[in-house]
Design a protein around this motif. Structure first.
Motif, PDB file in Angstrom:
ATOM      1  N   ASP A  17      25.934  43.305  40.849  1.00  0.00           N
ATOM      2  CA  ASP A  17      26.548  44.617  40.645  1.00  0.00           C
ATOM      3  C   ASP A  17      28.038  44.604  40.977  1.00  0.00           C
ATOM      4  OD1 ASP A  17      26.723  47.180  39.805  1.00  0.00           O
ATOM      5  OD2 ASP A  17      25.325  48.031  41.254  1.00  0.00           O
ATOM      6  N   LEU A  18      28.789  43.913  40.162  1.00  0.00           N
ATOM      7  CA  LEU A  18      30.241  43.850  40.350  1.00  0.00           C
ATOM      8  C   LEU A  18      30.900  43.657  38.995  1.00  0.00           C
ATOM      9  CD1 LEU A  18      31.260  40.294  41.452  1.00  0.00           C
ATOM     10  CD2 LEU A  18      28.858  40.896  41.164  1.00  0.00           C
ATOM     11  N   THR A  19      32.153  43.967  38.957  1.00  0.00           N
ATOM     12  CA  THR A  19      32.928  43.696  37.754  1.00  0.00           C
ATOM     13  C   THR A  19      34.254  43.094  38.195  1.00  0.00           C
ATOM     14  OG1 THR A  19      33.833  44.643  35.733  1.00  0.00           O
ATOM     15  CG2 THR A  19      33.785  46.076  37.649  1.00  0.00           C
ATOM     16  N   SER A  20      34.641  42.017  37.532  1.00  0.00           N
ATOM     17  CA  SER A  20      35.824  41.271  37.952  1.00  0.00           C
ATOM     18  C   SER A  20      36.806  41.148  36.800  1.00  0.00           C
ATOM     19  CB  SER A  20      35.434  39.863  38.416  1.00  0.00           C
ATOM     20  OG  SER A  20      34.527  39.924  39.490  1.00  0.00           O
ATOM     21  N   THR A  21      38.065  41.348  37.119  1.00  0.00           N
ATOM     22  CA  THR A  21      39.133  41.036  36.172  1.00  0.00           C
ATOM     23  C   THR A  21      39.707  39.704  36.603  1.00  0.00           C
ATOM     24  OG1 THR A  21      39.584  43.385  35.962  1.00  0.00           O
ATOM     25  CG2 THR A  21      41.269  41.873  35.142  1.00  0.00           C
ATOM     26  N   VAL A  22      39.600  38.714  35.741  1.00  0.00           N
ATOM     27  CA  VAL A  22      39.992  37.362  36.127  1.00  0.00           C
ATOM     28  C   VAL A  22      41.097  36.876  35.201  1.00  0.00           C
ATOM     29  CG1 VAL A  22      37.656  36.891  36.923  1.00  0.00           C
ATOM     30  CG2 VAL A  22      38.341  36.130  34.654  1.00  0.00           C
ATOM     31  N   ALA A  23      41.916  35.977  35.725  1.00  0.00           N
ATOM     32  CA  ALA A  23      42.979  35.393  34.901  1.00  0.00           C
ATOM     33  C   ALA A  23      43.202  33.947  35.321  1.00  0.00           C
ATOM     34  CB  ALA A  23      44.264  36.193  35.062  1.00  0.00           C
ATOM     35  N   LEU A  24      43.387  33.099  34.334  1.00  0.00           N
ATOM     36  CA  LEU A  24      43.693  31.687  34.560  1.00  0.00           C
ATOM     37  C   LEU A  24      45.086  31.404  34.002  1.00  0.00           C
ATOM     38  CD1 LEU A  24      40.323  30.089  33.419  1.00  0.00           C
ATOM     39  CD2 LEU A  24      41.332  29.769  35.685  1.00  0.00           C
TER      40      LEU A  24
ATOM     41  N   ASP B 182      40.205  39.864  40.588  1.00  0.00           N
ATOM     42  CA  ASP B 182      40.196  41.190  41.223  1.00  0.00           C
ATOM     43  C   ASP B 182      38.876  41.863  40.904  1.00  0.00           C
ATOM     44  OD1 ASP B 182      42.942  41.727  42.478  1.00  0.00           O
ATOM     45  OD2 ASP B 182      43.435  40.827  40.531  1.00  0.00           O
ATOM     46  N   THR B 183      38.137  42.157  41.969  1.00  0.00           N
ATOM     47  CA  THR B 183      36.746  42.584  41.808  1.00  0.00           C
ATOM     48  C   THR B 183      36.524  43.975  42.392  1.00  0.00           C
ATOM     49  OG1 THR B 183      35.878  40.321  41.885  1.00  0.00           O
ATOM     50  CG2 THR B 183      34.376  42.064  42.550  1.00  0.00           C
ATOM     51  N   LEU B 184      35.666  44.723  41.717  1.00  0.00           N
ATOM     52  CA  LEU B 184      35.082  45.932  42.298  1.00  0.00           C
ATOM     53  C   LEU B 184      33.597  45.639  42.475  1.00  0.00           C
ATOM     54  CD1 LEU B 184      36.724  48.661  40.024  1.00  0.00           C
ATOM     55  CD2 LEU B 184      37.259  48.218  42.438  1.00  0.00           C
ATOM     56  N   CYS B 185      33.104  45.787  43.709  1.00  0.00           N
ATOM     57  CA  CYS B 185      31.680  45.509  43.921  1.00  0.00           C
ATOM     58  C   CYS B 185      30.991  46.714  44.530  1.00  0.00           C
ATOM     59  CB  CYS B 185      31.486  44.266  44.785  1.00  0.00           C
ATOM     60  SG  CYS B 185      31.817  44.495  46.529  1.00  0.00           S
TER      61      CYS B 185
ATOM     62  N   GLY C  27      40.868  39.280  45.282  1.00  0.00           N
ATOM     63  CA  GLY C  27      40.999  40.638  45.813  1.00  0.00           C
ATOM     64  C   GLY C  27      39.723  41.408  45.485  1.00  0.00           C
ATOM     65  N   VAL C  28      39.154  42.072  46.481  1.00  0.00           N
ATOM     66  CA  VAL C  28      37.882  42.770  46.261  1.00  0.00           C
ATOM     67  C   VAL C  28      37.924  44.143  46.918  1.00  0.00           C
ATOM     68  CG1 VAL C  28      35.374  42.660  46.469  1.00  0.00           C
ATOM     69  CG2 VAL C  28      36.706  40.538  46.460  1.00  0.00           C
ATOM     70  N   LYS C  29      37.546  45.133  46.163  1.00  0.00           N
ATOM     71  CA  LYS C  29      37.300  46.461  46.752  1.00  0.00           C
ATOM     72  C   LYS C  29      35.796  46.714  46.734  1.00  0.00           C
ATOM     73  CE  LYS C  29      41.542  49.102  45.984  1.00  0.00           C
ATOM     74  NZ  LYS C  29      42.466  48.453  45.057  1.00  0.00           N
ATOM     75  N   GLY C  30      35.272  47.102  47.892  1.00  0.00           N
ATOM     76  CA  GLY C  30      33.855  47.449  47.992  1.00  0.00           C
ATOM     77  C   GLY C  30      33.690  48.950  47.857  1.00  0.00           C
ATOM     78  N   ILE C  31      32.752  49.349  47.027  1.00  0.00           N
ATOM     79  CA  ILE C  31      32.617  50.760  46.670  1.00  0.00           C
ATOM     80  C   ILE C  31      31.264  51.303  47.130  1.00  0.00           C
ATOM     81  CG2 ILE C  31      32.668  52.423  44.765  1.00  0.00           C
ATOM     82  CD1 ILE C  31      35.283  50.829  45.036  1.00  0.00           C
ATOM     83  N   PHE C  32      31.304  52.416  47.845  1.00  0.00           N
ATOM     84  CA  PHE C  32      30.057  53.127  48.155  1.00  0.00           C
ATOM     85  C   PHE C  32      29.653  53.969  46.949  1.00  0.00           C
ATOM     86  CE2 PHE C  32      31.494  52.880  52.751  1.00  0.00           C
ATOM     87  CZ  PHE C  32      30.477  52.026  53.145  1.00  0.00           C
ATOM     88  N   THR C  33      28.395  53.924  46.608  1.00  0.00           N
ATOM     89  CA  THR C  33      27.856  54.753  45.520  1.00  0.00           C
ATOM     90  C   THR C  33      26.534  55.356  45.971  1.00  0.00           C
ATOM     91  OG1 THR C  33      26.569  52.943  44.573  1.00  0.00           O
ATOM     92  CG2 THR C  33      28.821  53.221  43.739  1.00  0.00           C
ATOM     93  N   ASN C  34      26.072  56.349  45.255  1.00  0.00           N
ATOM     94  CA  ASN C  34      24.779  56.963  45.578  1.00  0.00           C
ATOM     95  C   ASN C  34      23.636  56.158  44.952  1.00  0.00           C
ATOM     96  OD1 ASN C  34      26.729  59.733  45.351  1.00  0.00           O
ATOM     97  ND2 ASN C  34      25.418  59.507  47.133  1.00  0.00           N
ATOM     98  N   THR C  35      23.612  54.883  45.315  1.00  0.00           N
ATOM     99  CA  THR C  35      22.528  53.997  44.869  1.00  0.00           C
ATOM    100  C   THR C  35      22.028  53.222  46.083  1.00  0.00           C
ATOM    101  OG1 THR C  35      23.977  52.107  44.393  1.00  0.00           O
ATOM    102  CG2 THR C  35      23.681  53.707  42.618  1.00  0.00           C
ATOM    103  N   THR C  36      20.916  52.535  45.905  1.00  0.00           N
ATOM    104  CA  THR C  36      20.354  51.721  46.983  1.00  0.00           C
ATOM    105  C   THR C  36      21.349  50.630  47.387  1.00  0.00           C
ATOM    106  OG1 THR C  36      18.228  52.137  45.939  1.00  0.00           O
ATOM    107  CG2 THR C  36      18.273  50.443  47.629  1.00  0.00           C
ATOM    108  N   GLN C  37      21.284  50.205  48.633  1.00  0.00           N
ATOM    109  CA  GLN C  37      22.206  49.189  49.143  1.00  0.00           C
ATOM    110  C   GLN C  37      22.160  47.913  48.294  1.00  0.00           C
ATOM    111  OE1 GLN C  37      22.115  52.209  51.222  1.00  0.00           O
ATOM    112  NE2 GLN C  37      20.216  51.140  51.586  1.00  0.00           N
TER     113      GLN C  37
END
Lengths: 263, 765
Positions: free
Chosen positions: B291-298, B312-315, B349-359
């Motif tokens: 359950d993450l989405t990453s913007t990656v660059a090489l 750069d990831t949002l998880c 770089g990662v941002k962790g996001i709280f959501t109204n879903t199970t851990q």
């Protein structure tokens, strides 16, 4: 599951009488009703089992050349006993659920529930079956009235299903990836006087006939005959496994495959 | 004897028990008379609790107790469930909102425990739960993995729990500015429900003020610490056991509210209490994975050497921090950020996001499959954009054998590796040369065929320290006490066989004892592909002590110099003597001589460094363009697991890992609606892979033994999953590339694949 009473009558008349009770519900193989009760979404006070009624069991060919199936006949029995008489139907029965489901589930239960993703409604509609209940006979074209809705009255019991045996037939089922129900299923039946095509799993109105395909196939029973047709996505089911457009597309793909397999 | 044992494909002895219904799982062994608990869970994803009345439920038939947050408060149970917090880029710690045992003022996900009913039967408990009056004011739910939306916790502004960064961002930006080519991609890694065959469960019993919690976990000691923390008991007053466990996959490594509420209920009632999750309950309450989405660059130089990599990831963390939730897509992802490639300029770089879903927390691989998925997808996209062969682009950028030991940009010390050799082997085994012919054959049948490669590397995790103890029993058998915990992987077979190989004690005379904090003082449990490596090393140290102890005993007993005695892995030999006793025979002699100290040996060891299993997965898939169905038709794996202790079980781990990878790639599709209701909350809608979804997986070993443990082995438990995701996804991309489709994301369900094919047709028309 809530508590309930259980009766297992030996005759249709006794079953009909038992179903007059408050909150009584008929029980075929229980493949839908029992899980629903376990989830506490249904709580009948009395379950009236229909599988102990001898006249509702078994498969045979009638003098009129129809296949007669007792309402409490399991899918596994249909698979075995219709194999030579009506292989298209036996093929359908043999691919419902898994062996445990096929050894419990019944044709009457399936038709009475009329789940929009069930297989048997496609066969009943495509063959122009007659549904005989404890009260009357209902033509398949009049029987299916939308998702989970049929012409049956409260407490009415499907005693027998009679299907005219087609010259050629085939059922194509596209599996919903998780449940393995029909995401879309098509039954094609060719008779001397025409072709019938019934579609399950696709429409918000439940099983339906694709009449354009029937006409095209009536004059030319070949997959090519429907290549110019298209199915509208209007009114098709939209869920996480399939968009209306996808289901409409599958109707055509599966019809072509059913014709190829039958021809 | 080689330190890695005899490398035999010994069959799993425990399977007879498991396959004949003789397994002893937590729900099989609850104490007689245990009461049944049922957890009343939130039916909504986000709401303020305005009322909770349990009076009618308490009065219902058979009910002994109904527990709410207020009851826990009255009983003094105010501790929440602990979670580790990651460091933000600015050095502060990530948000640590309280995760209550039972919901207090708010509920934050569907399935959050609100109350527990304890009754004589589980049906009575469920009947009573229907009488609980639960009133709430619903709030908007936040279900997208992005900052913003209605706040879940005051501690997390915009629902951002942490903002993690690792690497030299300036150097990375400079490298990108100077790059000859830059390739960017956005890569989604879909959420999965872990779906262990046995759901979670536990029972608790108090005897003379001492708690016994039996739980189907992945180790007993962390759970024991948790109970010490919540109940304020002394460690000696707590016993935690793990019986047979039907699959854990990281999900069962973490603690859960039920493991405290059930002991509390048992304490209040003075009777044992049991709880067993049902399937939908598991889907709602077990930690999920990925359950993450990453913007990656090489960044590449003109010669296609990678000069920098940026992610750069949002998880998604779910509604609360699970124990390791903040570490999975950050520290653990970073372990293999740059994979097998020689690049020293990287940024994560990662941002962790709280959501109204199970851990969301660890799932087979825990961060490393995610890192390799992002990287190996990026490499494939890059090769296609640069117009070069994806295999050659990898080969060109591999860390060379002469560069080992190799310190990675994120600080890992890879000990050994020969990636090009493994790649060459798999190229032959997968018959890459024959692929164009197979593709043409598929095309003739109206199918689109694709071939995909993933070259992965894994970092073995979990505690590097482990204990072993071997005892010689009065009945002539031996027992080995281990600090690891089988969840069904075959530990009983492997550990007994390994001890047998080293000591000559017949394997059928060795019993493996695990999962009991009273019998085993410390241990690391199962996780991170650690078990066989750490346990075998501790066993070797124990065997050394055993040999020394028995040698000294024999020397004294036979009145010879200890140097005249040797052990040849089966028997002790004494120069000039016909006496050649086995280990078991020396133990008997020692027992007869009253030497109780020689009937038990124990050792603790710590690995000097991690091992880094790596390998290549090559998937071939066929797409039916009429239906969008993706079928994996050929699958070839070549792994460098170092020395294989039991080749058959290692291969079995790969098979299972590949199945879970194919599941995530093709059939497993978690869907929440905008209100936070889980739409895929049963197997009617959540598609686990089935046997007929699996290809025959062919497996080859191309070992480069690790230098970081005496056995020269590398862990293999998670590797299959790490390799499978990108191999399948890259194969799908390969199949549709000629259709004008240049980006594909998991899961490749029929409807999704058909839809992208239609869109491409529409675009072409």
């Amino acid at each position: 599951m809530h508590n309930f009473d259980f009766v297992k009558p030996g005759t249709v008349a006794d079953a009909a009488a038992a179903l007059q009770g408050d909150e009584a519900q008929p029980l075929g193989g229980g493949q839908t009703l029992i899980p629903t009760m376990k989830q506490r979404l249904a709580a009948p006070e009395t379950l009236v089992s229909l599988i102990g009624i001898a006249e509702m069991q078994g498969v045979c060919k009638t003098d009129a050349g129809e296949l007669s199936i007792g309402g409490a006949t399991t899918h596994a029995t249909v698979e075995a006993e219709a194999a030579s008489l009506f292989p298209g139907l036996a093929g359908l029965a043999g691919r419902i659920g898994d062996p445990a489901v096929r050894n419990r589930g019944t044709i009457g239960g399936s038709l009475a529930n009329n789940d929009p993703a069930a297989c048997y409604p496609a066969a009943a509609l495509a063959t122009g079956a007659t549904i005989r209940t404890d009260k009357r006979e209902i033509a398949a074209d009049d029987y299916f009235q939308g998702m989970f809705t049929t012409a049956l009255d409260e407490g009415e019991i499907i005693v027998e299903v009679r299907m005219p045996i087609p010259e050629k037939s085939n059922y194509q089922k596209f599996l919903q990836p998780a449940s393995r129900f029909a995401l879309t299923g098509v039954f094609v039946a060719k008779y001397a006087d025409g072709v019938r095509v019934a579609v399950t799993g696709a429409s918000e109105e439940g099983v339906f006939r694709w009449t354009e395909a029937e006409q095209a196939l009536g004059s030319n029973f070949a997959a090519d005959a429907i290549s110019g047709l298209s199915v509208s996505a209007d009114g098709m089911i939209n869920d996480l496994h399939g968009t209306p457009e996808y289901r409409a597309h599958l109707v055509k793909v599966l019809t072509g495959r059913a014709v190829m397999a039958a021809a | 004897m080689e330190k890695f044992g005899k490398s035999q494909a010994v069959r799993r002895v425990e399977d007879v028990r498991f396959l004949t219904g003789e397994g002893r799982y937590v729900d099989d062994i609850a104490p007689d008379g245990a009461l049944h608990a049922y957890v009343f869970r939130s039916p909504v994803a986000h709401a303020v609790i305005t009322g909770l009345n349990t009076d009618d439920a308490k009065a219902a038939d058979g009910v002994h107790l109904v527990l709410t947050a207020a009851d826990l408060q009255d009983a003094g149970l105010t501790m929440d469930i602990k979670a580790s917090l990651i460091r933000n880029r600015d050095g502060s710690k990530g948000a640590g909102p309280k995760r209550p045992l039972l919901a207090t003022d708010r509920v934050r996900f569907v399935g959050e425990p609100v109350a527990v009913v304890v009754a004589d039967t589980v049906e009575q408990a469920k009947d009573a739960a229907e009488l609980i009056e639960f009133d709430f004011d619903e709030l908007d739910a936040h279900v997208t993995v992005a900052p913003g939306g209605p706040d879940l916790h005051p501690e997390a502004l915009e629902n951002v729990a942490f903002d993690y960064g690792k690497g030299d961002l300036n150097a990375v930006e400079e490298a990108f500015a100077n790059a000859a080519h830059v390739v960017e991609a956005q890569i989604d890694d879909n959420r999965v429900i872990v779906s262990s065959m046995e759901p979670r469960g536990c029972w608790a019993e108090w005897t003379n003020g001492r708690l016994h919690l039996c739980v189907n976990g992945q180790g007993v000691w962390d759970q024991k610490d948790g109970l010490v923390n919540v109940f304020g008991l002394q460690p000696d007053d707590i016993r935690v056991t793990n019986p047979d466990v039907g699959g854990g996959f990281g999900m069962k490594a973490m603690t859960y509210p039920e493991y405290y509420i059930i002991p509390q209920a048992a304490r209040m009632l003075g009777r044992p209490v049991r709880w067993m999750s049902e399937r939908t309950e598991a889907m709602l309450s077990d930690n999920a994975g990925r359950d993450l989405t990453s913007t990656v660059a090489l960044a590449f130089d003109a010669d296609h050497k990678i000069t920098a990599y940026r992610v750069d990831t949002l998880c998604n963390l779910g509604a609360y921090n699970s124990e390791l939730g903040q570490f999975i897509q950050t520290d653990l992802f970073a372990k293999v950020l740059m994979g097998t490639y020689d690049v020293q300029t990287t940024w994560l770089g990662v941002k962790g996001i709280f959501t109204n879903t199970t851990q969301v927390d660890a799932y087979r691989g825990a961060g490393r499959p995610e890192a390799i998925y992002a990287l190996e997808r990026a490499i494939d996209y890059a090769a296609r954009q640069l117009g070069v062969d994806p295999w050659e682009l990898r080969r060109k950028n591999f860390i060379r054998p002469d560069q080992f030991p190799y310190k990675t940009a994120t600080g890992e010390l890879y000990d050994v590796g020969d990636f090009a050799r493994v790649l060459t082997r798999v190229e032959a085994e997968a018959d890459k040369a024959g692929f164009p012919a197979r593709k043409a054959q598929s095309k003739a049948q109206g199918k689109l065929r694709g071939l995909g490669l993933c070259y992965y590397i894994e970092s073995i995790l979990g505690s590097p320290t482990e204990d072993a103890k071997v005892t010689f029993n009065d009945d002539g058998t031996a027992s080995i006490y281990v600090g690891t915990q089988s969840n069904g992987q075959g530990h009983e077979t492997v550990f007994a066989q390994f001890l047998s190989d080293q000591t000559g004690i017949p394997a059928d005379k060795i019993s493996v004892i695990q999962g009991d904090s009273d019998l085993i003082a410390t241990g690391g449990g199962t996780g991170g592909s650690r078990s066989v490596t750490v346990q075998s090393m501790a066993t070797l140290a124990t065997v050394d002590k055993m040999i020394t102890g028995f040698t000294d005993f024999l020397a004294e007993d036979q009145d010879v110099d200890p140097n005249a005695i040797s052990f040849d892995d089966e028997r002790f030999r004494i120069d000039g003597s016909n006496l050649t006793p086995t280990m078991l025979e020396v133990a008997d002699m020692a027992r007869a001589a009253g030497h109780a100290d020689l009937l038990s040996f124990a050792a603790q060891t710590t690995l000097p460094g991690r091992s880094y299993p790596n390998g290549a997965h090559v998937a071939e898939i066929e797409i039916d363009p009429d239906t969008g169905v993706v079928e994996v038709v050929k699958y070839t794996v070549t792994d460098d697991f170092g020395n294989l202790i039991n080749p058959m079980l290692a291969e079995g781990q790969v098979h299972g890992g590949v199945a879970q990878g194919i599941g995530q790639a093709i059939t497993e599709h978690v869907v929440y609606d905008p209100d936070g209701q889980l739409l895929t909350a049963s197997f009617m809608d959540y598609g686990l892979p089935r046997a007929n979804d699996m290809p025959m997986v062919t497996f080859y070993s191309e070992p480069v033994p690790s230098t970081q443990n005496p056995m020269g082995m590398k862990g293999c438990g998670e590797a299959g999953t790490v390799g499978a995701l990108a191999a399948v996804a890259n194969a799908v991309l390969d199949a549709v590339w000629d259709e004008g489709i240049y980006k594909v994301d998991m899961p490749f369900t029929p409807n999704r694949v058909w839809t992208i094919l239609q869109e491409a047709k529409g675009a072409a028309a």
